[in-house]
Design a protein around this motif. Structure first.
Motif, PDB file in Angstrom:
ATOM      1  N   LEU A   1       0.814  -1.210   0.000  1.00  0.00           N
ATOM      2  CA  LEU A   1       0.000   0.000   0.000  1.00  0.00           C
ATOM      3  C   LEU A   1       0.846   1.258   0.000  1.00  0.00           C
ATOM      4  N   PHE A   2       1.741   1.374   0.970  1.00  0.00           N
ATOM      5  CA  PHE A   2       2.446   2.639   1.156  1.00  0.00           C
ATOM      6  C   PHE A   2       3.603   2.825   0.179  1.00  0.00           C
ATOM      7  N   ALA A   3       4.232   1.730  -0.246  1.00  0.00           N
ATOM      8  CA  ALA A   3       5.296   1.858  -1.243  1.00  0.00           C
ATOM      9  C   ALA A   3       4.723   2.317  -2.576  1.00  0.00           C
ATOM     10  N   SER A   4       3.578   1.767  -2.958  1.00  0.00           N
ATOM     11  CA  SER A   4       2.976   2.166  -4.230  1.00  0.00           C
ATOM     12  C   SER A   4       2.394   3.575  -4.156  1.00  0.00           C
ATOM     13  N   ALA A   5       1.891   3.952  -2.973  1.00  0.00           N
ATOM     14  CA  ALA A   5       1.330   5.297  -2.810  1.00  0.00           C
ATOM     15  C   ALA A   5       2.423   6.353  -2.704  1.00  0.00           C
ATOM     16  N   GLY A   6       3.594   5.961  -2.211  1.00  0.00           N
ATOM     17  CA  GLY A   6       4.680   6.914  -2.040  1.00  0.00           C
ATOM     18  C   GLY A   6       4.512   7.820  -0.836  1.00  0.00           C
ATOM     19  N   THR A   7       3.635   7.434   0.079  1.00  0.00           N
ATOM     20  CA  THR A   7       3.393   8.249   1.273  1.00  0.00           C
ATOM     21  C   THR A   7       2.769   7.380   2.356  1.00  0.00           C
ATOM     22  N   LEU A   8       3.001   7.775   3.611  1.00  0.00           N
ATOM     23  CA  LEU A   8       2.324   7.140   4.745  1.00  0.00           C
ATOM     24  C   LEU A   8       1.044   7.874   5.122  1.00  0.00           C
ATOM     25  N   ALA A   9       0.840   9.047   4.543  1.00  0.00           N
ATOM     26  CA  ALA A   9      -0.324   9.872   4.865  1.00  0.00           C
ATOM     27  C   ALA A   9      -1.527   9.448   4.029  1.00  0.00           C
ATOM     28  N   TRP A  10      -1.999   8.232   4.285  1.00  0.00           N
ATOM     29  CA  TRP A  10      -3.144   7.678   3.553  1.00  0.00           C
ATOM     30  C   TRP A  10      -4.051   7.036   4.597  1.00  0.00           C
ATOM     31  N   TRP A  11      -4.977   7.814   5.122  1.00  0.00           N
ATOM     32  CA  TRP A  11      -5.753   7.354   6.271  1.00  0.00           C
ATOM     33  C   TRP A  11      -6.620   6.144   5.939  1.00  0.00           C
ATOM     34  N   ARG A  12      -7.101   6.057   4.715  1.00  0.00           N
ATOM     35  CA  ARG A  12      -7.922   4.892   4.355  1.00  0.00           C
ATOM     36  C   ARG A  12      -7.108   3.602   4.413  1.00  0.00           C
ATOM     37  N   ALA A  13      -5.856   3.673   4.028  1.00  0.00           N
ATOM     38  CA  ALA A  13      -5.000   2.487   4.114  1.00  0.00           C
ATOM     39  C   ALA A  13      -4.779   2.079   5.569  1.00  0.00           C
ATOM     40  N   TRP A  14      -4.587   3.061   6.461  1.00  0.00           N
ATOM     41  CA  TRP A  14      -4.402   2.749   7.877  1.00  0.00           C
ATOM     42  C   TRP A  14      -5.658   2.109   8.472  1.00  0.00           C
ATOM     43  N   VAL A  15      -6.817   2.607   8.095  1.00  0.00           N
ATOM     44  CA  VAL A  15      -8.073   2.008   8.580  1.00  0.00           C
ATOM     45  C   VAL A  15      -8.205   0.579   8.077  1.00  0.00           C
ATOM     46  N   LEU A  16      -7.886   0.369   6.800  1.00  0.00           N
ATOM     47  CA  LEU A  16      -7.956  -0.974   6.225  1.00  0.00           C
ATOM     48  C   LEU A  16      -7.051  -1.939   6.988  1.00  0.00           C
ATOM     49  N   LEU A  17      -5.826  -1.521   7.258  1.00  0.00           N
ATOM     50  CA  LEU A  17      -4.891  -2.363   8.000  1.00  0.00           C
ATOM     51  C   LEU A  17      -5.387  -2.630   9.416  1.00  0.00           C
ATOM     52  N   GLY A  18      -5.978  -1.622  10.043  1.00  0.00           N
ATOM     53  CA  GLY A  18      -6.514  -1.810  11.383  1.00  0.00           C
ATOM     54  C   GLY A  18      -7.623  -2.845  11.409  1.00  0.00           C
ATOM     55  N   VAL A  19      -8.549  -2.746  10.455  1.00  0.00           N
ATOM     56  CA  VAL A  19      -9.639  -3.725  10.378  1.00  0.00           C
ATOM     57  C   VAL A  19      -9.082  -5.119  10.113  1.00  0.00           C
ATOM     58  N   LEU A  20      -8.132  -5.211   9.200  1.00  0.00           N
ATOM     59  CA  LEU A  20      -7.515  -6.494   8.877  1.00  0.00           C
ATOM     60  C   LEU A  20      -6.927  -7.155  10.119  1.00  0.00           C
ATOM     61  N   MET A  21      -6.137  -6.406  10.881  1.00  0.00           N
ATOM     62  CA  MET A  21      -5.470  -6.988  12.034  1.00  0.00           C
ATOM     63  C   MET A  21      -6.444  -7.318  13.157  1.00  0.00           C
ATOM     64  N   VAL A  22      -7.425  -6.443  13.401  1.00  0.00           N
ATOM     65  CA  VAL A  22      -8.391  -6.702  14.472  1.00  0.00           C
ATOM     66  C   VAL A  22      -9.177  -7.976  14.193  1.00  0.00           C
ATOM     67  N   VAL A  23      -9.684  -8.120  12.974  1.00  0.00           N
ATOM     68  CA  VAL A  23     -10.500  -9.296  12.646  1.00  0.00           C
ATOM     69  C   VAL A  23      -9.652 -10.566  12.683  1.00  0.00           C
ATOM     70  N   ARG A  24      -8.443 -10.506  12.131  1.00  0.00           N
ATOM     71  CA  ARG A  24      -7.610 -11.708  12.096  1.00  0.00           C
ATOM     72  C   ARG A  24      -7.098 -12.107  13.472  1.00  0.00           C
ATOM     73  N   VAL A  25      -6.709 -11.142  14.277  1.00  0.00           N
ATOM     74  CA  VAL A  25      -6.236 -11.466  15.631  1.00  0.00           C
ATOM     75  C   VAL A  25      -7.368 -12.018  16.483  1.00  0.00           C
ATOM     76  N   ALA A  26      -8.548 -11.388  16.394  1.00  0.00           N
ATOM     77  CA  ALA A  26      -9.703 -11.887  17.149  1.00  0.00           C
ATOM     78  C   ALA A  26     -10.074 -13.291  16.693  1.00  0.00           C
ATOM     79  N   GLY A  27     -10.048 -13.513  15.383  1.00  0.00           N
ATOM     80  CA  GLY A  27     -10.346 -14.843  14.860  1.00  0.00           C
ATOM     81  C   GLY A  27      -9.345 -15.876  15.322  1.00  0.00           C
ATOM     82  N   ALA A  28      -8.062 -15.521  15.311  1.00  0.00           N
ATOM     83  CA  ALA A  28      -7.034 -16.462  15.755  1.00  0.00           C
ATOM     84  C   ALA A  28      -7.216 -16.825  17.219  1.00  0.00           C
ATOM     85  N   ALA A  29      -7.598 -15.851  18.034  1.00  0.00           N
ATOM     86  CA  ALA A  29      -7.810 -16.115  19.459  1.00  0.00           C
ATOM     87  C   ALA A  29      -8.938 -17.120  19.670  1.00  0.00           C
ATOM     88  N   VAL A  30      -9.986 -17.004  18.863  1.00  0.00           N
ATOM     89  CA  VAL A  30     -11.116 -17.938  18.978  1.00  0.00           C
ATOM     90  C   VAL A  30     -10.738 -19.315  18.451  1.00  0.00           C
TER      91      VAL A  30
END
Length: 226
Positions: A19-48
Motif C-alpha cells: 500500500l504505502f510503497a505504491s502510494a509513495g506516502t504514509l499519509a493515507w488514512w484509508r489504508a491505515w483504517v484498512l490495515l486496522g480492520v484487517l489486524m483486528v478481525v484476524r487477531v480476534a479470529g485467531a484467538a477464537v
C-alpha cells in the motif's frame, strides 16, 4: 503461538508495504483504517480458533507450500496471493496516488467496501473455526484423520473460505477509492475459482464421503446460485 503471531504481523506488514510503497506516502488514512480492520478481525479470529483448533493455526502459519501439494494447486495458490492479496493493494496505491485511471467510487460505496472487507475476513475466521482441516494447501491430511466437515457454515456452501475472497478483494478496492482495483479483483477471483475446482476434484477422488457431501450441499460459494 508465537509463530502464529509472527505470521499475522508478517501478512499485515506485506500488505502495508504494498500500500504505502505504491502510494509513495504514509499519509493515507484509508489504508491505515484498512490495515486496522484487517489486524483486528484476524487477531480476534485467531484467538477464537486457538481454543478449538490450535494445530490448524500452526499449520496455516507455515509457508503456503507442502511436499504433498499438487503442482497445479501450488501455482494457483501463488497466483491468487500475487494478484489478489498483494497485487490489489499495490494497484490501489498506484491508482489512487499516481494513475487515476477511473473515477473513484462514491463515498457511500467506499463505506460499503470496508463493510465487505471486514465481512469477508470474518467469514474466513468462521470457516476456519468450523473446519479443522482447512489448511492452506490442498492435500489429504492422513496424519490428522482427514474427514468431511458438513456442520455450521459448511452446511450452507461447500467452500465458505473461498466465498470470502470476492468480498475482501472488491471491498478493498472500493474502500481505498480505486475503481480500477475493485474491477481488477476479477483476476484473483478467477484464479480462486480454478483452484476451488481443482480442490473439489482432488477431494472427490481422495476423501471418502465427499461425493455424498456434494449431493447434500449442492452449492460451492453462493447459496442457490453456484
Amino acid at each position: 503461538m508465537l509463530v502464529v503471531a509472527l505470521r499475522l504481523m508478517a501478512d499485515g506488514g506485506l500488505v502495508a508495504l504494498m500500500l504505502f510503497a505504491s502510494a509513495g506516502t504514509l499519509a493515507w488514512w484509508r489504508a491505515w483504517v484498512l490495515l486496522g480492520v484487517l489486524m483486528v478481525v484476524r487477531v480476534a479470529g485467531a484467538a477464537v480458533i486457538a481454543r478449538v483448533s490450535p494445530t490448524l493455526l500452526r499449520e496455516r502459519a507455515r509457508l503456503p507450500l507442502h511436499d504433498e501439494q499438487p503442482s497445479a494447486d501450488r501455482l494457483l495458490l501463488l497466483a491468487v496471493l500475487a494478484t489478489g492479496f498483494l497485487g490489489l493493494p499495490l494497484l490501489a496505491g498506484l491508482d489512487v496516488h499516481r494513475w487515476h485511471v477511473l473515477p473513484p467510487p462514491a463515498p457511500w460505496l467506499s463505506s460499503i467496501g470496508l463493510v465487505l472487507f471486514a465481512l469477508g475476513w470474518g467469514l474466513k475466521q468462521v470457516a476456519l473455526r468450523a473446519n479443522a482441516f482447512a489448511t492452506t494447501v490442498v492435500r489429504l491430511q492422513t496424519e490428522r484423520a482427514h474427514a468431511v466437515v458438513d456442520a455450521g457454515i459448511y452446511a450452507v456452501v461447500r467452500h465458505p473460505f473461498y466465498a470470502a475472497d470476492p468480498l475482501i478483494l472488491v471491498g478493498l478496492g472500493l474502500w481505498l477509492q480505486s475503481s480500477t482495483a475493485a474491477l481488477a479483483a476479477v483476476v484473483p477471483v478467477l484464479f480462486m475459482v480454478l483452484r476451488l475446482q481443482l480442490e473439489e476434484r482432488f477431494l472427490l477422488r481422495a476423501l471418502p464421503g465427499y461425493d455424498t457431501y456434494m449431493t447434500r450441499v449442492p452449492h460451492r460459494l453462493v447459496p442457490g446460485i453456484w
